[in-house]
Design a protein around this motif. Sequence first.
Motif, mmCIF file in Angstrom:
data_model
loop_
_atom_site.group_PDB
_atom_site.id
_atom_site.type_symbol
_atom_site.label_atom_id
_atom_site.label_comp_id
_atom_site.label_asym_id
_atom_site.label_seq_id
_atom_site.Cartn_x
_atom_site.Cartn_y
_atom_site.Cartn_z
ATOM 1 N N UNK A 162 0.809 -1.232 0.000
ATOM 2 C CA UNK A 162 0.000 0.000 0.000
ATOM 3 C C UNK A 162 0.840 1.278 0.000
ATOM 4 N N UNK A 163 2.081 1.181 0.463
ATOM 5 C CA UNK A 163 2.938 2.369 0.522
ATOM 6 C C UNK A 163 3.910 2.446 -0.655
ATOM 7 N N UNK A 164 3.646 1.683 -1.714
ATOM 8 C CA UNK A 164 4.528 1.697 -2.874
ATOM 9 C C UNK A 164 4.582 3.101 -3.483
ATOM 10 N N UNK A 165 5.780 3.573 -3.745
ATOM 11 C CA UNK A 165 5.964 4.869 -4.398
ATOM 12 C C UNK A 165 6.074 4.627 -5.904
ATOM 13 N N UNK A 166 4.924 4.689 -6.551
ATOM 14 C CA UNK A 166 4.833 4.324 -7.963
ATOM 15 C C UNK A 166 5.688 5.253 -8.818
ATOM 16 N N UNK A 167 5.741 6.511 -8.460
ATOM 17 C CA UNK A 167 6.519 7.469 -9.256
ATOM 18 C C UNK A 167 8.000 7.113 -9.242
ATOM 19 N N UNK A 168 8.492 6.686 -8.095
ATOM 20 C CA UNK A 168 9.900 6.281 -7.997
ATOM 21 C C UNK A 168 10.143 5.000 -8.787
ATOM 22 N N UNK A 169 9.199 4.072 -8.721
ATOM 23 C CA UNK A 169 9.322 2.834 -9.484
ATOM 24 C C UNK A 169 9.448 3.137 -10.973
ATOM 25 N N UNK A 170 8.574 3.986 -11.489
ATOM 26 C CA UNK A 170 8.564 4.272 -12.925
ATOM 27 C C UNK A 170 9.772 5.087 -13.361
ATOM 28 N N UNK A 171 10.397 5.777 -12.412
ATOM 29 C CA UNK A 171 11.632 6.475 -12.751
ATOM 30 C C UNK A 171 12.750 5.484 -13.051
ATOM 31 N N UNK A 172 12.675 4.298 -12.443
ATOM 32 C CA UNK A 172 13.706 3.272 -12.639
ATOM 33 C C UNK A 172 13.364 2.294 -13.762
ATOM 34 N N UNK A 173 12.111 2.322 -14.217
ATOM 35 C CA UNK A 173 11.653 1.379 -15.246
ATOM 36 C C UNK A 173 11.193 2.181 -16.455
ATOM 37 N N UNK A 174 12.032 2.261 -17.484
ATOM 38 C CA UNK A 174 11.645 2.957 -18.696
ATOM 39 C C UNK A 174 10.723 2.092 -19.532
ATOM 40 N N UNK A 175 9.764 2.734 -20.205
ATOM 41 C CA UNK A 175 8.851 1.965 -21.046
ATOM 42 C C UNK A 175 8.576 2.705 -22.341
ATOM 43 N N UNK A 176 8.661 1.980 -23.445
ATOM 44 C CA UNK A 176 8.373 2.517 -24.772
ATOM 45 C C UNK A 176 7.180 1.745 -25.318
ATOM 46 N N UNK A 177 6.158 2.485 -25.751
ATOM 47 C CA UNK A 177 4.880 1.890 -26.139
ATOM 48 C C UNK A 177 4.769 1.758 -27.658
ATOM 49 N N UNK A 178 3.672 1.125 -28.084
ATOM 50 C CA UNK A 178 3.392 1.017 -29.519
ATOM 51 C C UNK A 178 3.198 2.408 -30.119
ATOM 52 N N UNK A 179 2.423 3.227 -29.441
ATOM 53 C CA UNK A 179 2.235 4.613 -29.865
ATOM 54 C C UNK A 179 3.297 5.476 -29.175
#
Length: 271
Positions: free
Chosen positions: A68-85
């Motif tokens: 419940x205390x996961x800092x999603x913003x920090x997670x996504x800073x470490x995990x780059x993602x490139x999408x179809x669009x």
Amino acid sequence: MIQFERVVHSYDAQRTLDQVDLKVSRGERIALLGPSGSGKSTLLRCINRLEVTDSGRITVFGRDLSAPNLKVRELRADVGMVFQQFNLFPHMTVLDNVCLAPMRVRGASRQEAEREARRLLGRVGMGHKADSYPSQLSGGQQQRVAIARSLAMRPTLMLFDEPTSALDPEMVHEVLSVINDIAAEGMTILIATHEMEFARRVSNRILFMDLGRIVEDSDPASFFREPRTERARTFLAHLSRSRAQTEQLIGTGTIGPLGETVDDVDLRTAG
């Protein structure tokens, strides 16, 4: 680095991930293969919490994604993602698109962000387009900018979700070349793709998925030479037949080299 433990994800009462177990180590280059709807994109989107699972446990860099205390913003800073669009901001220049996240999330100064953005744009062959807007770029160019934007966050892991599916055939090579260069530098990569030859060349591990499950987990040479399951053999055979049929049609002039029909060619050349 990444661990899935009996992960289940559903959408509209249909399981898109079904009891998935998976471990990913640092430096691995994993290609996710399988038919459309097999769960490849969902698996990637779960890794950076774009999707929330129904049950099971996912840990990424030691973070429990169900906490419940996961800092999603920090997670996504470490995990780059490139999408179809490409998802570039249309009102911002290429340079500003790449600078934005490091300034907002990492707290970089404009000078620091711009210096790194120019370096990365040069790396993906887009330095000369820094002052252009997305609408002035081809699809392949926009995707290379999107890759530079993800790299600007200095991620530990890169996820690619069918990064060439929205591109014209002529643009595919330039994007795959950039991804290949990133992989060669040791970045941990997971890529969902239908580009079989690229998957064979760039990955050191193949995950073949079907109906939300990982059906095969193999090295590329073994998977493409002698897949263990009937489902994987059927999938590869279908791709091989489709490729052969396309080459035959091109040879007879029924379709052109970019997949257009005779009528398409006639309409294209009529004007």
